[in-house]
Design an enzyme around this catalytic site. Sequence first.
Site, PDB file in Angstrom:
ATOM      1  N   ASP A  74       0.824  -1.203   0.000  1.00 10.23           N
ATOM      2  CA  ASP A  74       0.000   0.000   0.000  1.00 10.23           C
ATOM      3  C   ASP A  74       0.861   1.258   0.000  1.00 10.23           C
ATOM      4  O   ASP A  74       0.686   2.148  -0.812  1.00 10.23           O
ATOM      5  CB  ASP A  74      -0.988   0.001   1.184  1.00 10.23           C
ATOM      6  CG  ASP A  74      -0.315  -0.243   2.542  1.00 10.23           C
ATOM      7  OD1 ASP A  74       0.913  -0.414   2.609  1.00 10.23           O
ATOM      8  OD2 ASP A  74      -1.049  -0.265   3.548  1.00 10.23           O
ATOM      9  N   ASP A 130       6.862   4.231   3.639  1.00  8.02           N
ATOM     10  CA  ASP A 130       7.145   5.378   4.496  1.00  8.02           C
ATOM     11  C   ASP A 130       8.663   5.394   4.752  1.00  8.02           C
ATOM     12  O   ASP A 130       9.418   5.951   3.967  1.00  8.02           O
ATOM     13  CB  ASP A 130       6.310   5.238   5.777  1.00  8.02           C
ATOM     14  CG  ASP A 130       6.487   6.409   6.727  1.00  8.02           C
ATOM     15  OD1 ASP A 130       6.522   7.554   6.262  1.00  8.02           O
ATOM     16  OD2 ASP A 130       6.596   6.179   7.952  1.00  8.02           O
ATOM     17  N   ASP A 164      -5.236   2.168   6.924  1.00  3.56           N
ATOM     18  CA  ASP A 164      -5.968   2.405   8.175  1.00  3.56           C
ATOM     19  C   ASP A 164      -5.250   3.380   9.091  1.00  3.56           C
ATOM     20  O   ASP A 164      -4.042   3.624   8.971  1.00  3.56           O
ATOM     21  CB  ASP A 164      -6.128   1.095   8.938  1.00  3.56           C
ATOM     22  CG  ASP A 164      -4.803   0.667   9.584  1.00  3.56           C
ATOM     23  OD1 ASP A 164      -3.796   0.542   8.858  1.00  3.56           O
ATOM     24  OD2 ASP A 164      -4.763   0.488  10.818  1.00  3.56           O
ATOM     25  N   ARG A 204     -10.322   1.908   6.484  1.00  2.00           N
ATOM     26  CA  ARG A 204      -9.873   1.104   5.340  1.00  2.00           C
ATOM     27  C   ARG A 204     -10.909   1.115   4.212  1.00  2.00           C
ATOM     28  O   ARG A 204     -10.578   0.881   3.052  1.00  2.00           O
ATOM     29  CB  ARG A 204      -9.636  -0.355   5.749  1.00  2.00           C
ATOM     30  CG  ARG A 204      -8.462  -0.553   6.701  1.00  2.00           C
ATOM     31  CD  ARG A 204      -8.122  -2.038   6.774  1.00  2.00           C
ATOM     32  NE  ARG A 204      -7.294  -2.363   7.926  1.00  2.00           N
ATOM     33  CZ  ARG A 204      -5.955  -2.268   7.947  1.00  2.00           C
ATOM     34  NH1 ARG A 204      -5.299  -1.848   6.891  1.00  2.00           N
ATOM     35  NH2 ARG A 204      -5.295  -2.598   9.033  1.00  2.00           N
TER      36      ARG A 204
HETATM   37  P1  IMP Z   1       7.513   1.644   6.528  1.00  3.61           P
HETATM   38  O1  IMP Z   1       7.854   2.761   7.470  1.00  3.61           O
HETATM   39  O2  IMP Z   1       7.865   1.996   5.087  1.00  3.61           O
HETATM   40  O3  IMP Z   1       8.130   0.367   6.962  1.00  3.61           O
HETATM   41  O4  IMP Z   1       5.948   1.488   6.558  1.00  3.61           O
HETATM   42  C1  IMP Z   1       5.411   0.511   7.369  1.00  3.61           C
HETATM   43  C2  IMP Z   1       3.941   0.314   7.227  1.00  3.61           C
HETATM   44  O5  IMP Z   1       3.324   1.373   7.950  1.00  3.61           O
HETATM   45  C3  IMP Z   1       3.309   0.337   5.843  1.00  3.61           C
HETATM   46  O6  IMP Z   1       3.254  -0.936   5.276  1.00  3.61           O
HETATM   47  C4  IMP Z   1       1.915   0.814   6.166  1.00  3.61           C
HETATM   48  O7  IMP Z   1       1.084  -0.288   6.479  1.00  3.61           O
HETATM   49  C5  IMP Z   1       2.102   1.661   7.374  1.00  3.61           C
HETATM   50  N1  IMP Z   1       2.062   3.083   7.018  1.00  3.61           N
HETATM   51  C6  IMP Z   1       3.074   3.914   6.741  1.00  3.61           C
HETATM   52  N2  IMP Z   1       2.643   5.143   6.466  1.00  3.61           N
HETATM   53  C7  IMP Z   1       1.292   5.084   6.553  1.00  3.61           C
HETATM   54  C8  IMP Z   1       0.241   6.043   6.353  1.00  3.61           C
HETATM   55  O8  IMP Z   1       0.443   7.226   6.033  1.00  3.61           O
HETATM   56  N3  IMP Z   1      -1.017   5.576   6.547  1.00  3.61           N
HETATM   57  C9  IMP Z   1      -1.303   4.305   6.888  1.00  3.61           C
HETATM   58  N4  IMP Z   1      -0.365   3.380   7.075  1.00  3.61           N
HETATM   59  C10 IMP Z   1       0.924   3.764   6.909  1.00  3.61           C
HETATM   60 MG    MG Z   2       1.363  -2.128   5.371  1.00  2.78          MG
END
Ligand code: IMP
Ligand code: MG
Length: 172
Positions: free
Chosen positions: A98, A101, A157, A163
């Site tokens: 999705d 971050d 979410d 969602r």
């Molecule tokens: P990461 O920091 O790239 O490892 O992101 C980890 C997870 O956090 C992602 O797979 C999303 O499920 C969730 N996430 C990160 N940013 C957002 C956001 O803005 N909204 C919702 N979920 C997020």
């Molecule tokens: Mg995720």
Amino acid sequence: MSQQPSVLITQDKIKQAVARLASEIRRDYQGKQPLLIGILKGSFVFMADLIRELDLPVEVDFIKLSSYGAGTETSGKMKIAQGLNTKIKDRDVLVVEDIVDTGLTVSFLMDYLKRKRPASLRLCVLADKPPRHRVPVTIDYLGFNVPNKFIVGYGLDWNEKFRNLQDICYLD
Ligand code: IMP
Ligand code: MG
């Protein structure tokens, strides 16, 4: 954080982006039978729309990750909370996520999958926040760059809520 979501990307724009991604994927996987692996839970709506635009003999599996350690942001220490049901050795694997971050989630997962020796391994992401990356991430198919806001809807979410929104929205 207010709990009133504001629209960032409308469902029409999402539909256009999914169609564009599907045509890029279709072009690159001609004659192949890709295995799409969605990261739970956030990718399930995107995955459902994407595969129906793909005129290819696709297979689908899902994997669930969890980061150990408390806090709202990914700690970076990841584990597989729910594994695959499909063998990926020699398969053409396309991971569907999705949002990226910090990049820690996809970076962990791509390393984990690579060790299982798929024939190919690529990444398709609906939304990316490039200035937030803490590790290098290569996204092969990208829907949108989004601002550094908390995004909900279309599968994403906040505390398991929102969602089901049709648009991609943000919370202030
Ligand atoms: P990461 O920091 O790239 O490892 O992101 C980890 C997870 O956090 C992602 O797979 C999303 O499920 C969730 N996430 C990160 N940013 C957002 C956001 O803005 N909204 C919702 N979920 C997020
Ligand atoms: Mg995720």
